[in-house]
Scaffold this active site. Structure first.
Site, PDB file in Angstrom:
ATOM      1  N   THR A 394      98.125  42.375 -45.564  1.00  0.00           N
ATOM      2  CA  THR A 394      96.914  42.836 -44.874  1.00  0.00           C
ATOM      3  C   THR A 394      96.918  44.360 -44.713  1.00  0.00           C
ATOM      4  OG1 THR A 394      96.819  40.709 -43.736  1.00  0.00           O
ATOM      5  CG2 THR A 394      95.505  42.432 -42.789  1.00  0.00           C
ATOM      6  N   ASN A 414      95.665  38.035 -47.600  1.00  0.00           N
ATOM      7  CA  ASN A 414      96.773  37.241 -47.068  1.00  0.00           C
ATOM      8  C   ASN A 414      98.091  37.671 -47.687  1.00  0.00           C
ATOM      9  OD1 ASN A 414      97.698  35.536 -45.132  1.00  0.00           O
ATOM     10  ND2 ASN A 414      97.560  33.710 -46.370  1.00  0.00           N
ATOM     11  N   ASP A 436      95.695  29.878 -43.888  1.00  0.00           N
ATOM     12  CA  ASP A 436      95.491  30.106 -42.444  1.00  0.00           C
ATOM     13  C   ASP A 436      94.854  28.904 -41.745  1.00  0.00           C
ATOM     14  OD1 ASP A 436      96.707  32.535 -42.120  1.00  0.00           O
ATOM     15  OD2 ASP A 436      94.928  33.701 -42.559  1.00  0.00           O
TER      16      ASP A 436
HETATM   17  N1  GLY Z   1      95.751  36.203 -43.193  1.00  0.00           N
HETATM   18  C1  GLY Z   1      96.262  36.686 -41.992  1.00  0.00           C
HETATM   19  C2  GLY Z   1      95.322  36.569 -40.867  1.00  0.00           C
HETATM   20  O1  GLY Z   1      94.127  36.499 -41.087  1.00  0.00           O
HETATM   21  O2  GLY Z   1      95.749  36.532 -39.757  1.00  0.00           O
END
Ligand code: GLY
Length: 583
Positions: A394, A414, A436
């Site tokens: 991220t 991600n 997620d």
């Molecule tokens: N993919 C990490 C988040 O959205 O928390």
């Protein structure tokens, strides 16, 4: 003459460029601040707008953002350009194939809104594609290939920002990213390290080896990476807006590539992708106003719950052992509710009002034993099976312009390099954000996060996120802060808020460099950064029943911008980012 702080991020860039090694840049900067400040400040001061600040994970993105401000753009314009440049220069963290959240403050009318560009599940999604008949997860189904990818939101988000809030044309805003993708840029040590760590995924992935590897090997620092196909997709977006990505040749290519890689996308999944403007989560903490991400990010609610609990305690320094015990217990309770109640509010009813109510927080605070940790099985029931390995990803950036418009953006594909699929000849690396979602009550995801029915997958639903772009408004001014790092984002931002509020004179670098610990209810361990906490600190928490687990490396790549009440702006980047932090 500009305020000194305005040039913070470009100065960092120049120092990095001069040092040639990001890993050393921070120490070098401290050692050579005087000399380099003169060089960098002269260069930056000539071209920067005053009273603006930008911090991002890559100097080329920060620089492009400043150029947009110089061209007469506002913070929202700069935010579009930064997102696009990051998609090119930091493609392993975020990009056109991913999603995220932009938290906006428009100065003219003080409108505050969260632009939700989170990925949506395709219409054809079903749990049976990810677990077998016994409910056991199919290995890697949520993490690799076409099934792992949600419908991207970043391209629609960029168009939305530019059209609704920006001043400049999309074509102008995307031009720097198009040039960098077409002509190439020299990768930094961070890129080289991430590619080395993820080389198996890149070798086995679809179109990833030909784009991101150098003759089958991870590219070395300095390697010139050209992405002409991504440049063409950015051109299509610049030319045709949303339709340039979600329809036509790019859209068709995305659908065919995902389905060839095991996915179930339909053309309508792309054309129906919806940007949603949501009211952010807004709450007070000891007189300050905190504004943060709304569901489908858990960030704002979990921060509100944790800070509401902490309001019942004296927390002078979140790292003194007595306070750390309380902070850990507050995080434990905040994350407990995350896993029990949070999900996409377009699909499930979440008792948000009750969760962020201060009275509820008092009862939660009262359940904290000042002398002892509350074990997971006391709080939740029986302990759980082992978790999958962790990984972090991220990107976050913070922008404040001269007029006081603000953007905090956290964007993601991600896990690093997402699901390892670049769609056809689009140059678009797809996310693995489907991970997620919760696959079942006792099945943690890559961040070892548990979930409940509230976060089970469904057609068109958005998976629960931890991304937490946040504003902190107090007597000193306004802070825009955020970080990458999965579930750890929430504890990082929590520390950012607590540390900022504890300062009378703002020192962003001090906030960003302070040591971190993390607790997320389950696993029932307190992760700590290595070499950061003394033996006596650790002994004191262990005596209270906490299990401490030093992580392999420090984590986070936090980006912060601050504007004082008198209008002076400063920005800073987490030095861990230069040293492979965030992994
Ligand atoms: N993919 C990490 C988040 O959205 O928390």
């Amino acid at each position: 003459m500009l305020p000194d702080q305005v040039s913070a991020s470009p100065r960092t860039w120049i120092i990095q460029a001069l040092s040639g090694w990001h890993g050393r840049a921070y120490k070098w900067r401290r050692a050579c601040t005087l000399v380099l400040t003169c060089i960098a400040f002269t260069a930056a001061a000539a071209e920067l707008p005053s009273r603006a600040a930008i911090a991002s994970a890559h100097p080329l993105a920060t620089e492009a953002g400043y150029r947009v401000l110089e061209q007469g753009g506002n913070a929202f314009d700069a935010a579009v350009t930064i997102a696009a440049v990051l998609a090119v220069v930091e493609p392993y963290s975020a990009g056109l194939g991913g999603g995220g959240f932009w938290l906006l403050h428009r100065a003219v009318d003080r409108k505050q809104v969260m632009v939700d560009a989170r990925e949506m599940a395709p219409a054809g999604i079903a749990l049976s594609q990810y677990v077998d008949e016994q409910g056991v997860p199919v290995p890697n189904a949520t993490l690799r290939g076409g099934k792992a990818a949600g419908i991207p939101g970043v391209p629609a988000g960029m168009v939305h920002l530019a059209q609704r809030y920006g001043k400049l044309k999309l074509r102008v805003l995307l031009a720097p990213a198009i040039a960098l993708a077409r002509d190439g840029f020299n990768i930094d040590s961070r890129f080289a390290n991430v590619a080395r760590v993820r080389q198996a995924l890149l070798r086995d992935g679809i179109n990833t080896a030909r784009i991101f590897l150098d003759n089958g090997n991870p590219p070395a620092q300095g390697y010139l990476l050209r992405q002409p196909e991504l440049a063409a997709t950015l051109e299509a977006l610049a030319e045709h807006g949303r339709d340039g990505f979600y329809r036509g040749a790019v859209g068709q290519s995305l659908v065919s590539a995902v389905n060839a890689a095991g996915g179930v996308w339909r053309a309508a999944d792309l054309t129906n992708y919806k940007i949603i403007e949501r009211p952010p989560v807004r709450f007070s903490y000891r007189g300050a106003t905190i504004v943060s991400a709304a569901l489908p990010s858990s960030g704002g609610i979990t921060l509100a719950q944790t800070l509401n609990i902490l309001e019942d305690y004296r927390i002078a320094d979140a790292r003194d052992p007595a306070s750390a015990h309380v902070v850990i217990e507050a995080l434990r309770r905040g994350f407990q509710d995350r896993l029990r109640y949070l999900g996409d509010t377009d699909f499930v009813v979440v008792p948000i009002g009750r969760l962020v109510d201060k009275k509820y927080a008092h009862s939660r605070a009262a359940s904290i034993n000042p002398d002892f940790a509350t074990p997971f099985d006391t709080l939740m029931g029986s302990p759980l099976a082992a978790a999958k390995p962790e990984s972090y990803n991220t990107t976050h950036y913070s922008v404040i312009d001269a007029d006081g418009n603000r953007v905090g953006a956290t964007l993601s594909i991600n896990a690093w390099f997402g699901g390892g699929v670049v769609a056809g000849n689009t140059g678009v690396l797809l996310n693995n954000e489907i991970d997620d979602f919760s696959l079942g009550p006792n099945l943690p995801n890559i961040y070892r996060l548990l979930g409940s029915k509230a976060n089970e997958m469904a057609p068109h639903k958005r998976p629960l996120s931890s991304m937490s772009p946040t504003f902190v408004e107090d007597d000193k001014g306004v802070l825009v802060i955020g970080a990458p790092g999965g579930s750890r984002i929430i504890s990082m931002v929590l520390f950012g808020i607590l540390d900022y509020l504890s300062q009378t004179k703002v020192d962003l670098l001090k906030i960003l460099t302070a040591p971190r610990y993390h607790h997320q209810c389950w696993p029932d361990v307190v992760e700590i950064e290595p070499d950061s906490f003394s033996d006596s600190w650790r002994a004191s928490l262990e005596a209270k029943g906490h299990t401490l687990k030093p992580a392999n490396r420090k984590w986070g790549n936090m980006q912060a911008a601050f504007k004082s009440k008198t209008g002076e702006a400063q920005a800073a980047s987490d030095p861990r980012g230069f040293d492979m932090g965030g992994y």
